[in-house]
Design a protein around this motif. Sequence first.
Motif, mmCIF file in Angstrom:
data_model
loop_
_atom_site.group_PDB
_atom_site.id
_atom_site.type_symbol
_atom_site.label_atom_id
_atom_site.label_comp_id
_atom_site.label_asym_id
_atom_site.label_seq_id
_atom_site.Cartn_x
_atom_site.Cartn_y
_atom_site.Cartn_z
ATOM 1 N N GLU A 37 -47.568 -2.739 19.332
ATOM 2 C CA GLU A 37 -46.795 -1.529 19.358
ATOM 3 C C GLU A 37 -45.346 -1.769 18.933
ATOM 4 O O GLU A 37 -44.675 -2.665 19.028
ATOM 5 C CB GLU A 37 -46.661 -1.246 20.923
ATOM 6 N N MET A 38 -44.922 -0.708 18.123
ATOM 7 C CA MET A 38 -43.577 -0.734 17.620
ATOM 8 C C MET A 38 -42.575 0.147 18.711
ATOM 9 O O MET A 38 -43.393 0.899 19.171
ATOM 10 C CB MET A 38 -43.435 0.020 16.238
ATOM 11 N N ARG A 60 -41.075 5.381 7.679
ATOM 12 C CA ARG A 60 -41.980 6.168 6.648
ATOM 13 C C ARG A 60 -42.224 5.227 5.924
ATOM 14 O O ARG A 60 -43.486 5.313 5.390
ATOM 15 C CB ARG A 60 -41.008 7.250 6.374
ATOM 16 N N ILE A 61 -41.688 4.464 5.096
ATOM 17 C CA ILE A 61 -41.820 3.560 4.268
ATOM 18 C C ILE A 61 -42.897 2.676 4.762
ATOM 19 O O ILE A 61 -43.762 2.219 3.942
ATOM 20 C CB ILE A 61 -40.721 2.620 3.518
ATOM 21 N N LEU A 62 -42.762 1.769 5.850
ATOM 22 C CA LEU A 62 -43.822 1.062 6.514
ATOM 23 C C LEU A 62 -45.162 1.689 6.485
ATOM 24 O O LEU A 62 -46.240 1.046 6.031
ATOM 25 C CB LEU A 62 -43.307 0.580 7.791
ATOM 26 N N CYS A 69 -48.909 2.603 11.619
ATOM 27 C CA CYS A 69 -49.769 3.609 11.939
ATOM 28 C C CYS A 69 -49.138 4.395 12.845
ATOM 29 O O CYS A 69 -48.606 3.976 14.056
ATOM 30 C CB CYS A 69 -51.149 3.261 12.220
ATOM 31 N N SER A 70 -48.794 5.829 12.658
ATOM 32 C CA SER A 70 -48.055 6.687 13.513
ATOM 33 C C SER A 70 -48.600 8.098 13.481
ATOM 34 O O SER A 70 -49.230 8.422 12.599
ATOM 35 C CB SER A 70 -46.584 7.051 13.127
ATOM 36 N N LYS A 75 -47.874 6.348 20.558
ATOM 37 C CA LYS A 75 -46.749 5.298 19.961
ATOM 38 C C LYS A 75 -47.275 4.744 18.455
ATOM 39 O O LYS A 75 -48.520 4.715 18.212
ATOM 40 C CB LYS A 75 -46.844 4.133 20.940
ATOM 41 N N SER A 76 -46.315 4.319 17.699
ATOM 42 C CA SER A 76 -46.528 3.641 16.533
ATOM 43 C C SER A 76 -47.171 2.096 16.829
ATOM 44 O O SER A 76 -46.734 1.568 17.614
ATOM 45 C CB SER A 76 -45.341 3.867 15.626
#
Length: 131
Positions: A37-38, A60-62, A69-70, A75-76
């Motif tokens: 989790e980020m 966004r770039i990741l 994944c978001s 949670k991302s």
Amino acid sequence: MVSFEQLVFDESSPIYMQIIRFVKQKIAAGVIQDKEEMPSRRVLSALLGVNPNTIQKAYRILEEEGILCSHSGVKSYIDLNAEKRERIYQELLESDTLVWIKAMKRMGVTKQEAARLFERVWEKEYGGKEE
């Protein structure tokens, strides 16, 4: 949860790029694992003391690179497999090596001199160990 406590910003590149690079380095080193989790964008913004838009841009770039994944309201998390991890590892190796090669070329160092320098510094630092 991915920790950003070791991230230290410098003047070398935009902050969002440093965040991306930090995540990729931790992935390549095996510190960040699949499905980890980020922090939320808001939490990371507060933790790092940077504008939320900066975090949004990095995330966004990741996401575009298929690393993060978001979903809205969820949670991302990191989305990895062996192929992605290897791609990230190779990307970092090549980019760091290119920086070193360009610095050597600017100083007029030949390929052979650079190779000898590499061997000498490696031996001095690691005593011939492969690790």
